[in-house]
Write a protein that holds these residues in place. Structure first.
Motif, PDB file in Angstrom:
ATOM      1  N   LYS A 108     -24.732 -32.544 101.122  1.00  0.00           N
ATOM      2  CA  LYS A 108     -25.315 -33.877 100.975  1.00  0.00           C
ATOM      3  C   LYS A 108     -25.334 -34.572 102.335  1.00  0.00           C
ATOM      4  O   LYS A 108     -26.328 -35.149 102.762  1.00  0.00           O
ATOM      5  CB  LYS A 108     -24.479 -34.678  99.981  1.00  0.00           C
ATOM      6  N   GLN A 127     -33.579 -26.035 107.439  1.00  0.00           N
ATOM      7  CA  GLN A 127     -32.729 -26.130 106.240  1.00  0.00           C
ATOM      8  C   GLN A 127     -31.764 -24.947 106.164  1.00  0.00           C
ATOM      9  O   GLN A 127     -30.607 -25.088 105.783  1.00  0.00           O
ATOM     10  CB  GLN A 127     -33.608 -26.189 104.988  1.00  0.00           C
ATOM     11  N   ALA A 145     -28.896 -32.252  99.877  1.00  0.00           N
ATOM     12  CA  ALA A 145     -28.465 -32.524  98.502  1.00  0.00           C
ATOM     13  C   ALA A 145     -29.432 -31.977  97.466  1.00  0.00           C
ATOM     14  O   ALA A 145     -29.017 -31.477  96.423  1.00  0.00           O
ATOM     15  CB  ALA A 145     -28.271 -34.022  98.296  1.00  0.00           C
ATOM     16  N   GLU A 146     -30.731 -32.069  97.766  1.00  0.00           N
ATOM     17  CA  GLU A 146     -31.710 -31.638  96.760  1.00  0.00           C
ATOM     18  C   GLU A 146     -31.982 -30.142  96.771  1.00  0.00           C
ATOM     19  O   GLU A 146     -32.784 -29.653  95.985  1.00  0.00           O
ATOM     20  CB  GLU A 146     -33.030 -32.399  96.961  1.00  0.00           C
ATOM     21  N   ARG A 147     -31.338 -29.466  97.669  1.00  0.00           N
ATOM     22  CA  ARG A 147     -31.660 -28.044  97.828  1.00  0.00           C
ATOM     23  C   ARG A 147     -30.508 -27.127  97.387  1.00  0.00           C
ATOM     24  O   ARG A 147     -30.553 -25.937  97.612  1.00  0.00           O
ATOM     25  CB  ARG A 147     -31.962 -27.740  99.305  1.00  0.00           C
ATOM     26  N   LYS A 194     -20.860 -29.317  97.962  1.00  0.00           N
ATOM     27  CA  LYS A 194     -21.930 -30.281  97.662  1.00  0.00           C
ATOM     28  C   LYS A 194     -21.868 -31.470  98.607  1.00  0.00           C
ATOM     29  O   LYS A 194     -22.890 -31.964  99.085  1.00  0.00           O
ATOM     30  CB  LYS A 194     -21.802 -30.765  96.214  1.00  0.00           C
TER      31      LYS A 194
END
Lengths: 228, 396
Positions: A136, A155, A141-143, A132
């Motif tokens: 991040k 990405q 972080a959001e994926r 993580k």
């Protein structure tokens, strides 16, 4: 002592009676902390060289010292362990496992570490926490719970870079890491490599693209299986 | 770590739903037929044991004629002198004999088709007919040739429903017989003969009234006091009979013979099911194997990637075997449910008692896991031997 030392590496591919010599005697030293680009046209043998550097392929002859160890004397299983421990690969085609989430793709290599080394490496942080953290840092972080098919090319490659970093390897080997990316994403990826290099990681990028190679401190040109 | 490993393993099976489903189905059919066949065999054995129990494990039963040749009980090769000879054997009791004739009986108003037996003393004891109302035969009944009958419920209830049948009259031929006893319901034989539609009268009376016997009998039966002497007594009995008879004129039925005969009957059935379930499992194994071959082919790059991030050949092999193992285990659960369901619907049709042996589940599990691992082994081995670089290049 150099981190990587190749001596007179040759690689011959056999197809029936046809023998193709892809690498014709490569001598190469890469020091710890270098950022090296291996450049050459397609078919020049640069990818083969990278796979040999990553202990994923064996040369037909020659010597390869990785961190002082003569790795060509090692068994297949030992080479697998070395790859897990020393090398992080980043590929042009990302190679993200489609049924695993971004985070699970990142921590996949942890599965194959030998358990003693794994305990040592993750004694402060669990693989999930470390994964993580890396994601991040790479702006993902959001994926972390997304599946690979829900990601853009940039990405995907950042996920792949996070995967290459999870076991804290000495060397990052990248094979045309921007090959399937648009210019913008490609630049972002190369900036990540630059930053990692600044932190001390040894980076080897294989490319035919001068723009990509320009991020490196040293460019090694290869043509017809020889270093120019 | 185990969590990641399991997640990784199960996700791949869930992601490739169709592949998992087909592989599963292949094995499920095999498993369910294995469960069915093992249950069927268990059921048949149970039935055989029931029959033996009914026959009495201590009984020796001699029938006229060879087994399986024509209707039993019709020929009368045995003789009263045989009975007399056998009665000299030590360690036996409840020696009896009889003849039978299926015929019309009536109470003047209504006729009924029934089996009329002319029996020796101790018949009821030897065959374990228990008197429910009235009494059994006495020595006087035999000595004085009394026209008395012990009947089953189907007979008494037919002629005298709702009444006490004791002392009432039935006609056998034209001769009236007094009912002296009714025995407890015995149900049907496994072959479907109704044991409660029978009329027993003394042998000598049968000879005079129903049919001349010429001192011949159809069946002789006795019981053995000490089971350890059983085989010896059977041997001696055979020797006695062979003095006056050819070997094919009589058959000595013992529990062993019954078991043999029954297993002969169920053998064809077991063979059929055995072939069916083996075929199903083998086909299932091939389906699984080819699905895994295709799968390994499609996932070459994934295997290459796993090798690149540190997986050993063994790790790749184990992983694919485990995928197959998970499928096999699911197949066992699903297949067992289907198999036990089939037991419920199919075994009654085959006249086999419905049983749900744990053994069937165990056998199915062993088979399924064996087939699963064997079928996946070759594709798994192929995957583990892939050259990582070549494998990676299969994805463009």
């Amino acid at each position: 002592m150099a981190l990587i030392e190749l001596r007179n590496i040759r690689k011959v591919f056999k197809q029936g009676d046809l023998e193709t010599e892809v690498l014709k005697g490569i001598d190469l030293k890469i020091e710890k902390g270098e950022f090296v680009a291996i450049m050459g046209p397609s078919g020049s043998g640069k990818s083969t060289l990278m796979y040999i550097l990553g202990c994923l392929d064996r040369p037909t002859s020659g010597k390869y010292y990785l961190d002082g160890k003569n790795v060509l004397e090692l068994s297949d299983d030992e080479l697998s362990r070395i790859r897990g421990k020393y090398v992080g690969f980043v590929f042009q085609a990302f190679y993200l496992v489609p049924y695993l989430s971004v985070l699970d793709n990142v921590i996949l290599p942890v599965e194959y570490l030998d358990s003693r080394y794994r305990k040592e490496l993750f004694k402060d942080k669990s693989p999930e926490e470390k994964g993580k953290e890396i994601l991040k840092r790479l702006g993902m972080a959001e994926r972390i719970n997304f599946r690979p098919d829900q990601l853009s090319g940039g990405q995907k490659q950042r996920t792949a870079i996070a995967r290459a970093l999870i076991n804290s390897p000495e060397i990052i080997l990248a094979d045309e890491p921007t090959g399937q990316l648009d210019t913008e994403s490609g630049r972002a990826v190369m900036e990540i490599f630059t930053e990692l290099n600044r932190e001390g990681k040894t980076i080897v990028v294989v490319t035919h693209d001068p723009a990509v190679a320009s991020y490196a401190n040293r460019i090694i040109k290869i043509k017809d299986g020889r270093i120019e | 770590m185990l969590r990641l490993f399991l997640k990784d393993l199960l996700s791949s099976l869930i992601y490739n739903k169709l592949r998992t489903l087909f592989a599963l189905l292949g094995i499920v059919f095999g498993v369910s037929s294995v469960v069915l066949i093992v249950s069927a065999i268990e059921g048949s054995n149970l039935q055989a044991n029931k029959i033996i129990k009914k026959l009495g494990p201590d009984s020796v039963f001699i029938i006229s004629g060879a087994i399986g040749k024509g209707p039993r009980g019709v020929t009368k090769n045995l003789e009263l002198s045989d009975v007399k000879e056998i009665s000299r054997l030590e360690g036996i009791f409840a020696l009896t004999y009889g003849v039978v004739k299926p015929m019309m009986i009536s109470n003047i108003r209504m006729p009924k088709f029934s089996a009329v037996f002319g029996v020796g003393e101790d018949w009821l004891l030897s065959w374990d007919y228990r008197i429910e109302i009235g009494r059994g035969f006495t020595k006087d009944d035999f000595r004085n040739l009394r026209k008395v009958a012990v009947v089953g419920h189907d007979v008494s209830d037919f002629f005298y429903p709702g009444q006490n049948p004791i002392g009432k009259i039935i006609l056998i031929g034209k001769t009236p017989f007094k009912i002296i006893g009714v025995y407890k319901k015995k149900g049907k034989t496994p072959n479907g003969h109704n044991l409660d539609n029978r009329v027993f009268i003394p042998y000598r009376v049968f000879d005079k009234v129903v049919e001349k016997t010429f001192n011949r009998v159809s069946v002789i039966r006795f019981r053995v006091l000490d089971l350890s002497q059983y085989d010896e007594i059977v041997k001696e009995t055979r020797e006695i009979l062979l003095k006056n008879h050819k070997p094919d004129e009589f058959t000595i039925i013992t529990p062993v013979v019954v078991k043999k005969f029954l297993s002969m009957l169920s053998a064809s059935f077991a063979l059929f099911l055995g072939i069916a379930s083996t075929t199903a499992l083998v086909v299932g194994g091939f389906v699984l194997s080819s699905i895994f071959y295709i799968n390994v082919h499609v996932r070459q790059w994934e295997i290459g990637l796993r090798r690149a991030v540190g997986a050993t050949k063994k790790a790749v092999l184990v992983r694919i075997l485990l995928e197959s193992l998970v499928i096999s285990v699911f197949a066992v659960v699903l297949g067992s449910l289907i198999g036990y369901g089939a037991v419920h619907y199919i075994l009654p049709l085959l006249n086999v008692p419905e049983v749900y042996p744990v053994k069937a589940f165990v056998v199915a599990t062993i088979f399924s896991v064996f087939v699963g691992l064997l079928a996946a082994y070759f594709p798994a081995r192929k995957a583990s031997l892939l050259e990582p670089v070549k494998a990676l290049r299969t994805k463009v």
